[in-house]
Design a protein around this motif. Structure first.
Motif, PDB file in Angstrom:
ATOM      1  N   ILE A  31       0.863  -1.186   0.000  1.00 51.42           N
ATOM      2  CA  ILE A  31       0.000   0.000   0.000  1.00 51.42           C
ATOM      3  C   ILE A  31       0.898   1.235   0.000  1.00 51.42           C
ATOM      4  CG2 ILE A  31      -1.792   1.285   1.243  1.00 51.42           C
ATOM      5  CD1 ILE A  31      -2.356  -1.384   2.778  1.00 51.42           C
ATOM      6  N   VAL A  32       0.633   2.154  -0.902  1.00 49.46           N
ATOM      7  CA  VAL A  32       1.341   3.435  -0.930  1.00 49.46           C
ATOM      8  C   VAL A  32       0.291   4.533  -0.981  1.00 49.46           C
ATOM      9  CG1 VAL A  32       2.997   4.913  -2.142  1.00 49.46           C
ATOM     10  CG2 VAL A  32       3.284   2.426  -2.192  1.00 49.46           C
ATOM     11  N   VAL A  33       0.434   5.500  -0.080  1.00 48.47           N
ATOM     12  CA  VAL A  33      -0.473   6.645  -0.052  1.00 48.47           C
ATOM     13  C   VAL A  33       0.371   7.906  -0.128  1.00 48.47           C
ATOM     14  CG1 VAL A  33      -2.247   7.905   1.241  1.00 48.47           C
ATOM     15  CG2 VAL A  33      -2.154   5.396   1.364  1.00 48.47           C
ATOM     16  N   TYR A  34       0.192   8.663  -1.196  1.00 44.20           N
ATOM     17  CA  TYR A  34       0.799   9.992  -1.300  1.00 44.20           C
ATOM     18  C   TYR A  34      -0.209  10.937  -0.688  1.00 44.20           C
ATOM     19  CZ  TYR A  34       4.311   7.896  -4.263  1.00 44.20           C
ATOM     20  OH  TYR A  34       5.347   7.115  -4.722  1.00 44.20           O
ATOM     21  N   SER A  35       0.241  11.674   0.323  1.00 45.16           N
ATOM     22  CA  SER A  35      -0.649  12.389   1.212  1.00 45.16           C
ATOM     23  C   SER A  35      -0.091  13.776   1.520  1.00 45.16           C
ATOM     24  CB  SER A  35      -0.749  11.561   2.514  1.00 45.16           C
ATOM     25  OG  SER A  35      -1.453  12.223   3.519  1.00 45.16           O
ATOM     26  N   LYS A  36      -0.875  14.561   2.237  1.00 42.89           N
ATOM     27  CA  LYS A  36      -0.405  15.810   2.838  1.00 42.89           C
ATOM     28  C   LYS A  36      -0.935  15.828   4.266  1.00 42.89           C
ATOM     29  CE  LYS A  36       0.291  18.411  -1.354  1.00 42.89           C
ATOM     30  NZ  LYS A  36       0.005  19.613  -2.129  1.00 42.89           N
ATOM     31  N   ALA A  58       1.327   0.158   5.274  1.00 39.01           N
ATOM     32  CA  ALA A  58       1.277   1.190   4.244  1.00 39.01           C
ATOM     33  C   ALA A  58       2.511   2.078   4.286  1.00 39.01           C
ATOM     34  CB  ALA A  58       0.024   2.042   4.424  1.00 39.01           C
ATOM     35  N   LYS A  59       2.954   2.460   3.118  1.00 39.25           N
ATOM     36  CA  LYS A  59       4.013   3.462   2.974  1.00 39.25           C
ATOM     37  C   LYS A  59       3.294   4.782   2.735  1.00 39.25           C
ATOM     38  CE  LYS A  59       8.277   4.836   1.496  1.00 39.25           C
ATOM     39  NZ  LYS A  59       9.329   5.015   2.450  1.00 39.25           N
ATOM     40  N   ILE A  60       3.396   5.682   3.699  1.00 37.44           N
ATOM     41  CA  ILE A  60       2.746   6.986   3.612  1.00 37.44           C
ATOM     42  C   ILE A  60       3.826   8.012   3.267  1.00 37.44           C
ATOM     43  CG2 ILE A  60       1.348   8.721   4.797  1.00 37.44           C
ATOM     44  CD1 ILE A  60      -0.051   5.992   4.630  1.00 37.44           C
ATOM     45  N   ILE A  61       3.629   8.730   2.192  1.00 39.97           N
ATOM     46  CA  ILE A  61       4.578   9.759   1.780  1.00 39.97           C
ATOM     47  C   ILE A  61       3.867  11.095   1.868  1.00 39.97           C
ATOM     48  CG2 ILE A  61       6.027  10.611  -0.102  1.00 39.97           C
ATOM     49  CD1 ILE A  61       6.030   7.520  -0.973  1.00 39.97           C
ATOM     50  N   GLU A  62       4.293  11.905   2.831  1.00 40.09           N
ATOM     51  CA  GLU A  62       3.683  13.216   3.064  1.00 40.09           C
ATOM     52  C   GLU A  62       4.368  14.227   2.147  1.00 40.09           C
ATOM     53  OE1 GLU A  62       1.030  13.352   4.649  1.00 40.09           O
ATOM     54  OE2 GLU A  62       1.046  11.835   6.219  1.00 40.09           O
ATOM     55  N   LEU A  63       3.689  14.602   1.091  1.00 35.07           N
ATOM     56  CA  LEU A  63       4.285  15.452   0.067  1.00 35.07           C
ATOM     57  C   LEU A  63       4.644  16.844   0.579  1.00 35.07           C
ATOM     58  CD1 LEU A  63       2.066  14.479  -2.989  1.00 35.07           C
ATOM     59  CD2 LEU A  63       4.350  13.649  -2.407  1.00 35.07           C
ATOM     60  N   ASN A  64       3.911  17.339   1.565  1.00 38.40           N
ATOM     61  CA  ASN A  64       4.207  18.685   2.067  1.00 38.40           C
ATOM     62  C   ASN A  64       5.406  18.721   3.004  1.00 38.40           C
ATOM     63  OD1 ASN A  64       2.272  17.328   3.870  1.00 38.40           O
ATOM     64  ND2 ASN A  64       2.354  19.215   5.079  1.00 38.40           N
ATOM     65  N   THR A  65       5.912  17.572   3.412  1.00 41.99           N
ATOM     66  CA  THR A  65       7.111  17.555   4.258  1.00 41.99           C
ATOM     67  C   THR A  65       8.317  16.962   3.530  1.00 41.99           C
ATOM     68  OG1 THR A  65       6.546  15.411   5.233  1.00 41.99           O
ATOM     69  CG2 THR A  65       5.735  17.385   6.375  1.00 41.99           C
ATOM     70  N   PRO A  67      11.120  17.078   0.677  1.00 46.23           N
ATOM     71  CA  PRO A  67      11.753  18.121  -0.150  1.00 46.23           C
ATOM     72  C   PRO A  67      11.424  17.983  -1.641  1.00 46.23           C
ATOM     73  CG  PRO A  67      13.382  17.044   1.265  1.00 46.23           C
ATOM     74  CD  PRO A  67      12.085  16.323   1.450  1.00 46.23           C
ATOM     75  N   LYS A  68      11.122  16.768  -2.081  1.00 42.50           N
ATOM     76  CA  LYS A  68      10.772  16.547  -3.488  1.00 42.50           C
ATOM     77  C   LYS A  68       9.259  16.456  -3.679  1.00 42.50           C
ATOM     78  CE  LYS A  68      13.370  12.855  -3.684  1.00 42.50           C
ATOM     79  NZ  LYS A  68      13.985  11.618  -4.161  1.00 42.50           N
ATOM     80  N   GLY A  69       8.499  16.847  -2.673  1.00 40.17           N
ATOM     81  CA  GLY A  69       7.054  16.666  -2.695  1.00 40.17           C
ATOM     82  C   GLY A  69       6.352  17.272  -3.899  1.00 40.17           C
ATOM     83  N   SER A  70       6.706  18.476  -4.254  1.00 36.03           N
ATOM     84  CA  SER A  70       6.076  19.144  -5.384  1.00 36.03           C
ATOM     85  C   SER A  70       6.383  18.413  -6.695  1.00 36.03           C
ATOM     86  CB  SER A  70       6.545  20.592  -5.461  1.00 36.03           C
ATOM     87  OG  SER A  70       5.922  21.249  -6.530  1.00 36.03           O
ATOM     88  N   ALA A  71       7.632  18.016  -6.854  1.00 34.18           N
ATOM     89  CA  ALA A  71       8.025  17.272  -8.064  1.00 34.18           C
ATOM     90  C   ALA A  71       7.340  15.907  -8.097  1.00 34.18           C
ATOM     91  CB  ALA A  71       9.544  17.115  -8.113  1.00 34.18           C
ATOM     92  N   ILE A  72       7.219  15.253  -6.935  1.00 33.74           N
ATOM     93  CA  ILE A  72       6.532  13.963  -6.868  1.00 33.74           C
ATOM     94  C   ILE A  72       5.067  14.126  -7.266  1.00 33.74           C
ATOM     95  CG2 ILE A  72       5.724  12.133  -5.317  1.00 33.74           C
ATOM     96  CD1 ILE A  72       8.384  12.526  -3.750  1.00 33.74           C
ATOM     97  N   GLN A  73       4.428  15.177  -6.762  1.00 31.70           N
ATOM     98  CA  GLN A  73       3.022  15.405  -7.094  1.00 31.70           C
ATOM     99  C   GLN A  73       2.859  15.651  -8.594  1.00 31.70           C
ATOM    100  OE1 GLN A  73       1.032  18.324  -4.665  1.00 31.70           O
ATOM    101  NE2 GLN A  73      -0.967  17.535  -5.263  1.00 31.70           N
ATOM    102  N   ASN A  74       3.773  16.400  -9.195  1.00 31.09           N
ATOM    103  CA  ASN A  74       3.725  16.623 -10.642  1.00 31.09           C
ATOM    104  C   ASN A  74       3.916  15.307 -11.403  1.00 31.09           C
ATOM    105  OD1 ASN A  74       3.331  19.375 -10.296  1.00 31.09           O
ATOM    106  ND2 ASN A  74       5.500  19.856 -10.454  1.00 31.09           N
ATOM    107  N   ALA A  75       4.831  14.481 -10.926  1.00 31.47           N
ATOM    108  CA  ALA A  75       5.077  13.189 -11.574  1.00 31.47           C
ATOM    109  C   ALA A  75       3.863  12.273 -11.435  1.00 31.47           C
ATOM    110  CB  ALA A  75       6.315  12.526 -10.977  1.00 31.47           C
ATOM    111  N   LEU A  76       3.232  12.288 -10.273  1.00 31.94           N
ATOM    112  CA  LEU A  76       2.034  11.468 -10.077  1.00 31.94           C
ATOM    113  C   LEU A  76       0.922  11.887 -11.029  1.00 31.94           C
ATOM    114  CD1 LEU A  76       1.983  11.182  -6.197  1.00 31.94           C
ATOM    115  CD2 LEU A  76       2.267   9.298  -7.818  1.00 31.94           C
TER     116      LEU A  76
END
Length: 116
Positions: A31-36, A58-65, A67-76
């Motif tokens: 499980i992977v959740v890209y989150s804020k 689950a692997k939770i990746i908090e995009l707002n914390t 450093p690559k969060g913005s780029a990850i969100q664009n890639a998603l």
């Protein structure tokens, strides 16, 4: 004039390395959740996973914390067509967002998907 203005809103191209990193994360975790951290829909998704006993898996990746969060969100967005969070993957499959995982739970399909 419009070219200059729209350039402010265009994201930088996504590096192939970042896409590979994201795809590797998605494919190596159940499980992977890209989150804020401040997002109420993300909280609802994490609460659902927690109440079902799956948050620890689950692997939770908090995009707002991150450093690559913005780029990850664009890639998603490029990978899935979805820019919003949460952006959820189970068994390497894109599930969607909070309403999608809540619907799976209501239809008794979430547990079956998590058991695979």
């Amino acid at each position: 004039m419009f070219g200059w203005l729209t350039s402010w809103f265009q994201s930088e191209p996504i590096s192939p390395e970042l896409k590979k990193e994201i795809e590797s994360t998605i494919n190596s975790q159940k499980i992977v959740v890209y989150s804020k951290t401040y997002c109420p829909y993300c909280t609802a998704t994490k609460d659902l996973l927690s109440s079902a006993g799956h948050l620890q898996n689950a692997k939770i990746i908090e995009l707002n914390t991150d450093p690559k969060g913005s780029a990850i969100q664009n890639a998603l967005q490029e990978i899935t067509g979805q820019r919003t969070v949460p952006n959820i993957f189970i068994n390497g499959q894109h599930i969607g967002g909070n309403s999608d995982i809540q619907k799976l739970k209501q239809e008794n399909k979430l547990e079956k998907l998590l058991e695979q």
